[in-house]
Design an enzyme around this catalytic site. Structure first.
Site, mmCIF file in Angstrom:
data_model
loop_
_atom_site.group_PDB
_atom_site.id
_atom_site.type_symbol
_atom_site.label_atom_id
_atom_site.label_comp_id
_atom_site.label_asym_id
_atom_site.label_seq_id
_atom_site.Cartn_x
_atom_site.Cartn_y
_atom_site.Cartn_z
ATOM 1 N N GLU A 1 -11.871 56.303 21.360
ATOM 2 C CA GLU A 1 -11.307 56.342 22.688
ATOM 3 C C GLU A 1 -11.082 55.400 23.526
ATOM 4 O O GLU A 1 -11.568 54.866 24.092
ATOM 5 C CB GLU A 1 -11.895 57.489 23.223
ATOM 6 N N LYS B 1 -8.347 58.625 19.880
ATOM 7 C CA LYS B 1 -8.167 59.322 21.058
ATOM 8 C C LYS B 1 -7.631 58.428 22.029
ATOM 9 O O LYS B 1 -8.449 57.951 22.885
ATOM 10 C CB LYS B 1 -9.595 60.117 21.531
#
Ligand code: 13P
Length: 347
Positions: free
Chosen positions: A178, A220
């Site tokens: 992420e 992500k």
């Protein structure tokens, strides 16, 4: 079964059908901050009660394939003594775990952050695997401002994300990578495109150099958006185009899935934009594309619950409603009319 096959299978399960991920891994500080805003006592017991409400939401497994937990939560039990992990598994939801230890100011680089948590990570991952976790999450924070992000900050965060991802794959957990370009600021959509492109190139370069198996990970990312203080108000179609074109340039086709963070977007917009990406680009995207929202799924439920037992059922309906709307968006079938069903979602 080889580790790679297992990782691939877990990633495929997380991205399957109409499903997305639920991020419920707010750190104690973040969770307390959200509780404070709506007047909920900031204690371990209230955090446990809240997570109990979420995992026991009837029907959640129809829309959610995996739930990201926090260290405190993965060790907790529901009111009846059943571990949260077992309840999730019973509902067909794969437990995951946030393993970074937060983003701290990067010394020497004012306004920028670096994420901590690599020390002892291998051992921690073994422990989480034994508790039932099959995937993990690490969040890096990139801020746009005057003269930032610096190349050094991007590189340092890309490097730590890749080190983390390699540790995860070694331990049999699918890494959720992420790199969040945050919405803070007044930058343009174009600036966010430029920075997100730069960041994703750096991240995939680092992943390659660290020998991370791209088929056994999930990205992500942020959606490509103007800063929240910008006067620009792009349509869902413009956001979809900026975001998917950026990914097509930077995310290898072998990556099985992309699952968005919501980053503070209003809940309904987060659904509409994900939906639009499928409507406009469903035919050309090589990866599965879904949601991994925290606020955009949880916030309405939290505001209804307010820490009171008598509000649990209504809060669960609100949570299920947002999960259902995002699930429809993953199929390109979300409509504004779905919102008028209000919090009493029924399928
Ligand atoms: P938001 O959807 O609230 O941005 O949270 C997602 C997440 O997991 C941040 O790390």
């Amino acid at each position: 079964m080889s580790t790679t096959t297992t990782l691939k299978e877990i990633a495929a399960q997380l991205m399957r059908d109409n499903k997305g991920l639920l991020a419920m891994d707010e750190s104690t500080n973040t969770c307390n901050k959200r509780f404070e805003e709506v007047g909920i006592p900031q204690t371990e017991e209230y955090r446990r009660k809240y997570r109990d409400l979420i995992v026991n939401t009837p029907g959640l497994g129809r829309y959610i394939s995996g739930a990201i937990l926090f260290d405190e939560t993965i060790k907790q039990n529901a009111d009846d003594g059943t571990p949260f992990v077992n309840i999730l598994q019973r509902n067909g939801i794969i437990p995951g775990i946030k393993v970074d230890e937060g983003a701290i100011p990067m010394v020497g680089f004012p306004g920028e952050k670096i994420t901590e948590g690599l020390d002892g990570l291998g051992e921690r991952l073994k422990g989480y695997y034994n508790m039932g976790a099959r995937f993990a999450k690490w969040r890096a924070v990139i801020t746009i401002g005057a003269e930032i992000p610096s190349a050094t900050c991007i590189k340092a965060n890309a490097y730590t994300l890749a080190r983390y991802a390699m540790f995860c794959q070694e331990a049999g957990l699918v890494p959720i990578v992420e790199p969040e370009v945050v919405m803070d600021g007044s930058h343009s959509l174009e600036k966010c495109t430029e920075v997100t492109t730069e960041v994703l190139h750096a991240v995939f370069n680092a992943l390659y150099q660290h020998r991370v198996d791209l088929e056994g990970m999930i990205l992500k990312p942020n959606m490509v958006l103007p800063g929240e203080d910008s006067a620009e108000k792009p349509s869902a179609s413009q956001v979809a185009e900026a975001t998917i074109k950026c990914f097509l340039r930077t995310v290898p086709a072998t990556v099985p899935g992309i699952a968005f963070l919501s980053g503070g977007q209003p809940a309904e917009l987060a659904s509409e934009r994900l939906n639009q990406m499928h409507v406009q680009f469903g035919d050309v995207m090589p990866w599965a594309l879904t949601f991994s929202y925290s606020r955009a799924v949880q916030q309405p439920a939290l505001e209804i619950w307010k820490g009171k037992d008598e509000n649990i059922v209504e809060a669960q309906q609100a949570l299920l409603h947002r999960a259902a709307c995002n699930s429809a968006a993953k199929l390109g079938k979300y409509t504004a009319e779905m919102e008028s069903a209000g919090y009493k979602f029924q399928d």
